[in-house]
Design an enzyme around this catalytic site. Structure first.
Site: not given
Ligand code: NAP
Length: 516
Positions: A258, A297
């Site tokens: 997602e 999101c």
């Molecule tokens: P993110 O930076 O991509 O992080 C998401 C998750 O992935 C965090 O738990 C992060 O951990 C983890 N992560 C980081 N590096 C990773 C790796 N190499 N392997 C596996 N996991 C890893 O996203 P965010 O900044 O938290 O959230 C914002 C984004 O999420 C926006 O683009 C938004 O559109 C999207 N979003 C989508 C939805 C949906 O349902 N489609 C819902 C909410 C948000 P750390 O925090 O420890 O780095």
């Protein structure tokens, strides 16, 4: 208040990282409120323990018994609602209504799956269809059943919904009989960690069925095994790293993503100023831009408006945005809090600068200083611009752009340029037009809200995800599918095609609940 050190709960015990890890802040004032470090946590052992102990314990239970567990999780969480609201305010900058969306949304989703799971009764397989004759031999039949996976559900979440993001996934996984290892986003992990702590303390779940990793993901994915699944929410770039991780691919791990989305709202051609369609449209755009400071999101990013109504719509939205009070949500007069931290604020400011290369900034007051505050910001695409950036760049904050269209076909074509979205909403009094919009947008959108005046005040909101409907979108939105009632269970089951005699298949189906 002293900053708390968030431990992880893995292999049946609480463990601290070997260093303090990352600071979690109060975005209203920049003060560190917690630390999360995962260095040194044995993640191979954690996954192995979940598979062996948690999987075994959960699979011994029927769907109805596991549904009862979800009910107990919901009750336990509901008893501490005020605490969760406080953490949401302190660590995520949430107003009371922002926190309710996350916290009450979690409890509601758990209760929904508790009710639905109870209907599956004392069964341990999912029936998909009834046996059907396969050849000329009447007694040789076939059907499909779902068998719970023998692995761990690794649930990786984004920072914006630390509670709902966890429970909308975990409710379905636990109901399916698959143990959970949750990995909340570090920036806001405190809420998820304390929720899990409250459940462990109350001894709500069988041993091994719920673990949580606080801090960075480390080498977690290097230890996945066939049978595990990864359900990821976050940015498209991190989602791609998960999907293309060597071990994930080598083991054939099922991955649900997602990700980003440039959701649109379309004002229909009949939406003249003063009509209900116009009023519902403006209200919804403002609500979507400002709830959780736009960090949703599903939030509306692109506001599609008939070209001759751009002026009126822009002025109406700006007038409503002018009433928004930005600040620290501990002040009850505040209606929009900060974004989650300074890095996110910088990201939003950079995003607005990028969009302003092809759009005019029409509303962007100065935000308060001293925290990660961003003003609600409205842009309007320059009439001569092709609109490349507005259909490409997700600004994850209270920011949206008005885009003019000349006719309905052009509006739908612009909406599809988002490359795959989670949600769209369309506003008109003409049901035939709305039905056409559903067909035109469906191939590129996960969920479409069709607002005629009869439901203008009844729907929960463009951005609200309901557990009974599928959440996910194609293309850049990740191509995932979550929730959707019992359909969500299939991600955690292997669908098996069974062939056998009529008597044998009937015997199998006595163990299967029928979700249809
Ligand atoms: P993110 O930076 O991509 O992080 C998401 C998750 O992935 C965090 O738990 C992060 O951990 C983890 N992560 C980081 N590096 C990773 C790796 N190499 N392997 C596996 N996991 C890893 O996203 P965010 O900044 O938290 O959230 C914002 C984004 O999420 C926006 O683009 C938004 O559109 C999207 N979003 C989508 C939805 C949906 O349902 N489609 C819902 C909410 C948000 P750390 O925090 O420890 O780095």
């Amino acid at each position: 208040m002293e900053a708390v050190d968030l431990k992880s709960f893995v292999s049946g015990k609480w463990v601290a990282g070997s260093d303090r890890g990352t600071a979690l802040v109060n975005p209203s004032n920049g003060v560190t409120v917690a630390w999360a470090g995962s260095r040194g946590v044995d993640l191979s052992a954690a996954l192995d323990y979940s598979r062996r102990v948690g999987g075994q314990n959960l699979r011994q239970l029927t769907y109805a018994s596991r549904a009862a567990l979800l009910g107990r999780i919901a009750e336990t969480l509901a008893a501490h609602r005020e605490r969760w609201n406080d953490i949401s305010r302190i660590n995520s900058g949430c107003t009371k209504s922002d926190a309710a969306l996350d916290v009450d949304g979690s409890i509601g989703t758990l209760k929904y799956f508790a009710r639905l799971g109870a209907k599956l009764g004392e069964t341990s397989l999912l029936a998909d269809d009834q046996p059907a004759q396969l050849t000329r031999a009447q007694n040789f039949q076939g059907c499909h059943v779902g068998v719970p996976l023998h692995g761990v559900a690794i649930l990786i979440n984004a920072f914006n919904f630390p509670a709902w993001g966890l429970w909308e996934k975990a409710a379905v996984s636990i109901l399916a009989g698959v143990p959970v290892l949750a990995k909340p986003a570090t920036a806001t992990a405190w809420l998820a960690q304390e929720m899990v702590e409250s459940l462990i303390a109350a001894n709500v779940l069988p041993e091994g069925s719920l673990s949580i990793l606080c801090g960075s993901v480390g080498d977690l994915l290097d230890h996945v095994c066939f049978g595990d699944v990864v359900s990821f929410t976050g940015s498209a770039s991190t989602g791609a790293m998960v999907r293309w991780h060597d071990r994930v691919r080598a083991q054939g791990i099922r991955v649900n993503v997602e990700a980003d989305s440039l959701n649109s709202a379309i004002l229909g051609p009949d939406g003249a100023a003063g009509t209900p369609a116009f009023q519902f449209f403006v209200r919804e755009v403002v609500r979507e831009m400002t709830i959780k400071a736009g960090q949703k999101c599903t939030a509306i990013r692109r506001i599609l408006v008939p070209a001759d109504r751009v002026q009126g719509v822009t002025e109406a939205i700006a007038a409503e945005l002018a009433k928004v009070v930005v600040g620290d949500p501990s002040d009850l007069s505040v209606s929009m809090g900060p974004v989650v931290n300074d890095a996110q604020r910088t990201g939003v400011e950079d995003g607005v600068r990028t969009l302003s290369r092809e759009a005019e900034i029409v509303f962007n007051p100065r935000p308060p200083s001293g925290g990660a505050f961003v003003a609600p910001t409205l842009l309007k695409l320059h009439p001569e611009s092709e609109g490349r950036l507005v259909n490409e760049v997700e600004v994850f904050g209270p920011v949206a752009t008005v885009i003019p269209y000349r006719n309905s076909e052009e509006a739908f074509e612009i909406a599809r340029r988002g490359g795959g979205s989670l949600a769209a909403s369309v506003y008109s009094a003409d049901s035939e037009y709305l039905a056409g919009a559903a067909a035109a947008l469906g191939s590129s959108t996960g969920r479409i809200l069709l607002v005629d005046p009869t439901i203008g005040d009844l729907h929960p909101g463009h951005g609200v995800v309901l557990p009974s409907l599928t959440h996910g979108g194609p293309g850049r939105a990740g191509g995932g599918e979550e929730l959707g009632g019992l359909n969500g269970l299939w991600f955690y089951h292997q669908k098996v095609a069974l062939q056998g005699s009529d008597t044998t298949l009937k015997q199998v189906l006595t163990r299967a609940g029928n979700p249809r």
